[in-house]
Design a protein around this motif. Structure first.
Motif, PDB file in Angstrom:
ATOM      1  N   LEU A  38       0.837  -1.275  -0.084  1.00  0.00           N
ATOM      2  CA  LEU A  38      -0.168   0.035   0.133  1.00  0.00           C
ATOM      3  C   LEU A  38       0.766   1.356  -0.039  1.00  0.00           C
ATOM      4  N   PHE A  39       1.981   1.342   0.507  1.00  0.00           N
ATOM      5  CA  PHE A  39       2.952   2.420   0.655  1.00  0.00           C
ATOM      6  C   PHE A  39       3.538   2.608  -0.463  1.00  0.00           C
ATOM      7  N   ASP A  40       3.828   1.309  -1.557  1.00  0.00           N
ATOM      8  CA  ASP A  40       4.333   1.707  -2.845  1.00  0.00           C
ATOM      9  C   ASP A  40       3.336   2.174  -3.452  1.00  0.00           C
ATOM     10  N   ILE A  41       1.851   2.277  -3.485  1.00  0.00           N
ATOM     11  CA  ILE A  41       0.709   2.970  -3.991  1.00  0.00           C
ATOM     12  C   ILE A  41       0.652   4.256  -3.656  1.00  0.00           C
ATOM     13  N   GLN A  42       0.670   4.468  -2.310  1.00  0.00           N
ATOM     14  CA  GLN A  42       0.074   5.698  -2.036  1.00  0.00           C
ATOM     15  C   GLN A  42       1.192   6.712  -1.296  1.00  0.00           C
ATOM     16  N   GLY A  43       2.212   6.109  -0.910  1.00  0.00           N
ATOM     17  CA  GLY A  43       3.123   6.757  -0.115  1.00  0.00           C
ATOM     18  C   GLY A  43       2.600   7.052   1.248  1.00  0.00           C
ATOM     19  N   TYR A  44       2.949   7.982   2.003  1.00  0.00           N
ATOM     20  CA  TYR A  44       2.425   8.273   3.345  1.00  0.00           C
ATOM     21  C   TYR A  44       1.326   9.314   3.447  1.00  0.00           C
ATOM     22  N   PHE A  45       0.229   8.954   2.280  1.00  0.00           N
ATOM     23  CA  PHE A  45      -0.683   9.859   2.149  1.00  0.00           C
ATOM     24  C   PHE A  45      -2.184   8.900   2.241  1.00  0.00           C
ATOM     25  N   CYS A  46      -3.267   9.618   2.839  1.00  0.00           N
ATOM     26  CA  CYS A  46      -4.404   9.053   2.805  1.00  0.00           C
ATOM     27  C   CYS A  46      -5.076   9.028   1.323  1.00  0.00           C
ATOM     28  N   ALA A  47      -5.769   7.838   1.076  1.00  0.00           N
ATOM     29  CA  ALA A  47      -6.140   7.676  -0.233  1.00  0.00           C
ATOM     30  C   ALA A  47      -7.238   8.450  -0.716  1.00  0.00           C
ATOM     31  N   TYR A  48      -7.766   9.064   0.212  1.00  0.00           N
ATOM     32  CA  TYR A  48      -9.024   9.783  -0.153  1.00  0.00           C
ATOM     33  C   TYR A  48      -8.892  11.351   0.158  1.00  0.00           C
ATOM     34  N   GLU A  50      -5.790  12.844   0.855  1.00  0.00           N
ATOM     35  CA  GLU A  50      -4.199  13.222   0.836  1.00  0.00           C
ATOM     36  C   GLU A  50      -3.686  13.681   1.913  1.00  0.00           C
ATOM     37  N   ALA A  51      -4.230  13.503   3.287  1.00  0.00           N
ATOM     38  CA  ALA A  51      -3.292  14.074   4.495  1.00  0.00           C
ATOM     39  C   ALA A  51      -2.160  13.071   4.437  1.00  0.00           C
ATOM     40  N   SER A  52      -1.136  13.495   5.526  1.00  0.00           N
ATOM     41  CA  SER A  52      -0.235  12.796   5.633  1.00  0.00           C
ATOM     42  C   SER A  52      -0.689  11.710   6.648  1.00  0.00           C
ATOM     43  N   ILE A  53      -0.123  10.210   6.574  1.00  0.00           N
ATOM     44  CA  ILE A  53      -0.260   9.098   7.333  1.00  0.00           C
ATOM     45  C   ILE A  53       0.878   8.514   7.737  1.00  0.00           C
ATOM     46  N   LYS A  54       2.048   9.625   7.762  1.00  0.00           N
ATOM     47  CA  LYS A  54       3.251   9.042   8.148  1.00  0.00           C
ATOM     48  C   LYS A  54       3.389   8.497   9.738  1.00  0.00           C
ATOM     49  N   ASN A  55       2.805   9.061  10.360  1.00  0.00           N
ATOM     50  CA  ASN A  55       2.627   8.733  11.834  1.00  0.00           C
ATOM     51  C   ASN A  55       1.624   7.694  11.914  1.00  0.00           C
ATOM     52  N   ASP A  57      -0.010   6.348  14.199  1.00  0.00           N
ATOM     53  CA  ASP A  57      -1.238   6.509  15.033  1.00  0.00           C
ATOM     54  C   ASP A  57      -2.297   7.016  13.943  1.00  0.00           C
ATOM     55  N   ASN A  58      -1.894   7.659  12.792  1.00  0.00           N
ATOM     56  CA  ASN A  58      -2.784   8.277  11.949  1.00  0.00           C
ATOM     57  C   ASN A  58      -3.144   7.531  10.731  1.00  0.00           C
ATOM     58  N   ARG A  59      -3.176   6.136  10.729  1.00  0.00           N
ATOM     59  CA  ARG A  59      -3.428   5.257   9.467  1.00  0.00           C
ATOM     60  C   ARG A  59      -4.028   4.159   9.983  1.00  0.00           C
ATOM     61  N   HIS A  60      -4.691   3.284   9.008  1.00  0.00           N
ATOM     62  CA  HIS A  60      -5.062   2.099   9.201  1.00  0.00           C
ATOM     63  C   HIS A  60      -5.458   1.459   7.476  1.00  0.00           C
ATOM     64  N   ILE A  61      -5.688   0.151   7.529  1.00  0.00           N
ATOM     65  CA  ILE A  61      -5.855  -0.427   6.206  1.00  0.00           C
ATOM     66  C   ILE A  61      -7.212  -0.270   6.358  1.00  0.00           C
ATOM     67  N   GLU A  62      -7.926   0.325   5.170  1.00  0.00           N
ATOM     68  CA  GLU A  62      -9.370   0.513   4.973  1.00  0.00           C
ATOM     69  C   GLU A  62      -9.970  -0.368   3.969  1.00  0.00           C
ATOM     70  N   HIS A  63     -11.078  -0.774   4.207  1.00  0.00           N
ATOM     71  CA  HIS A  63     -11.713  -1.838   3.234  1.00  0.00           C
ATOM     72  C   HIS A  63     -12.943  -0.740   2.443  1.00  0.00           C
ATOM     73  N   PHE A  64     -12.592  -0.557   1.137  1.00  0.00           N
ATOM     74  CA  PHE A  64     -13.492   0.366   0.389  1.00  0.00           C
ATOM     75  C   PHE A  64     -15.016  -0.049   0.499  1.00  0.00           C
ATOM     76  N   ARG A  65     -15.215  -1.374   0.278  1.00  0.00           N
ATOM     77  CA  ARG A  65     -16.272  -2.065   0.525  1.00  0.00           C
ATOM     78  C   ARG A  65     -16.175  -2.652   1.841  1.00  0.00           C
ATOM     79  N   LYS A  66     -17.344  -2.089   2.818  1.00  0.00           N
ATOM     80  CA  LYS A  66     -16.928  -2.634   4.203  1.00  0.00           C
ATOM     81  C   LYS A  66     -16.952  -4.062   4.479  1.00  0.00           C
ATOM     82  N   LYS A  67     -16.206  -4.521   5.421  1.00  0.00           N
ATOM     83  CA  LYS A  67     -15.911  -5.850   5.783  1.00  0.00           C
ATOM     84  C   LYS A  67     -17.292  -6.575   6.300  1.00  0.00           C
TER      85      LYS A  67
END
Length: 217
Positions: A38-48, A50-55, A57-67
């Protein structure tokens, strides 16, 4: 939000699909492999947003279609993104009961579509739907803004994008004052700033503001 180019899926995902595992069953080393891809795709930025998710504590793996609603897609590579952990936007807001009902098919998926076709990112920090879109595109653009709350005042995104836009415009003006304002030089300066912005938050806002796609501040 901007277009993302999805690479090959981590090998471990196929195993979990075959065994019918739950997301909670995933091994730590396999989750690390997914995170790396995912980092290879997005870098350290939210997919939606574009805020930084380098920390971490500020990122999670998100399911586009809810689990909970799409169990067959829990380990589908195309369903996974990095999202920020802002509770008032992006993945957490999408999955919140307060958001109300929606169809994932009505949302712009950043690895399949280019948000530039739908939105203008303004120097004011707002994101607006482009004029003249066909009805289906307009409806999906509006629903994407609503479900991810990308213009929500409680998310803080508008103010953050406005500050970034202001800083880059001031940088361009400063460069122009140092030398001349010839068109070729301006184009060169914009190119330099855009290249730098690729490694910073809210790249699409910077791109639209510097290339005058949106309205002035």
């Amino acid at each position: 939000m901007h277009r993302l180019n999805r690479g090959p899926e981590p090998a471990c995902l196929r195993h979990y699909r075959i065994t019918g595992a739950k997301w909670e069953d995933i091994e730590p080393n396999d989750k690390t492999a997914i995170q790396k891809q995912l980092f290879d795709i997005q870098g350290y930025f939210c997919a939606y947003c574009e805020a930084s998710i380098k920390n971490s504590d500020n990122r999670h793996i998100e399911h586009f279609r809810k689990k909970e609603n799409h169990s067959a897609k829990i380990f589908e590579w195309g369903n996974l993104f990095w999202s920020c952990c802002n509770p008032n936007c992006c993945g957490f807001h999408k999955d919140s009961s307060a958001t109300g009902s929606y169809s994932p098919d009505d949302l712009i998926k950043p690895d399949e579509e280019d948000s530039d076709d739908y939105f203008l990112f303004l120097a004011t920090g707002n994101i607006v739907v482009r004029t003249g879109l066909p009805e289906n595109m307009r409806r999906r653009a509006e629903e994407t803004l609503r479900v991810f709350n990308l213009n929500g005042k409680n998310s803080g995104l508008i103010a953050r994008r406005r500050i970034v836009a202001k800083n880059y415009r001031e940088s361009l003006e400063a460069l122009m004052q140092i030398e001349c304002s010839a068109t070729a030089k301006i184009t060169e300066y914009i190119g330099q700033l855009l290249e730098a912005a690729r490694n910073a938050e809210f790249y699409t806002t910077v791109k639209h503001v510097l290339t005058l796609q949106g309205e002035p501040a």
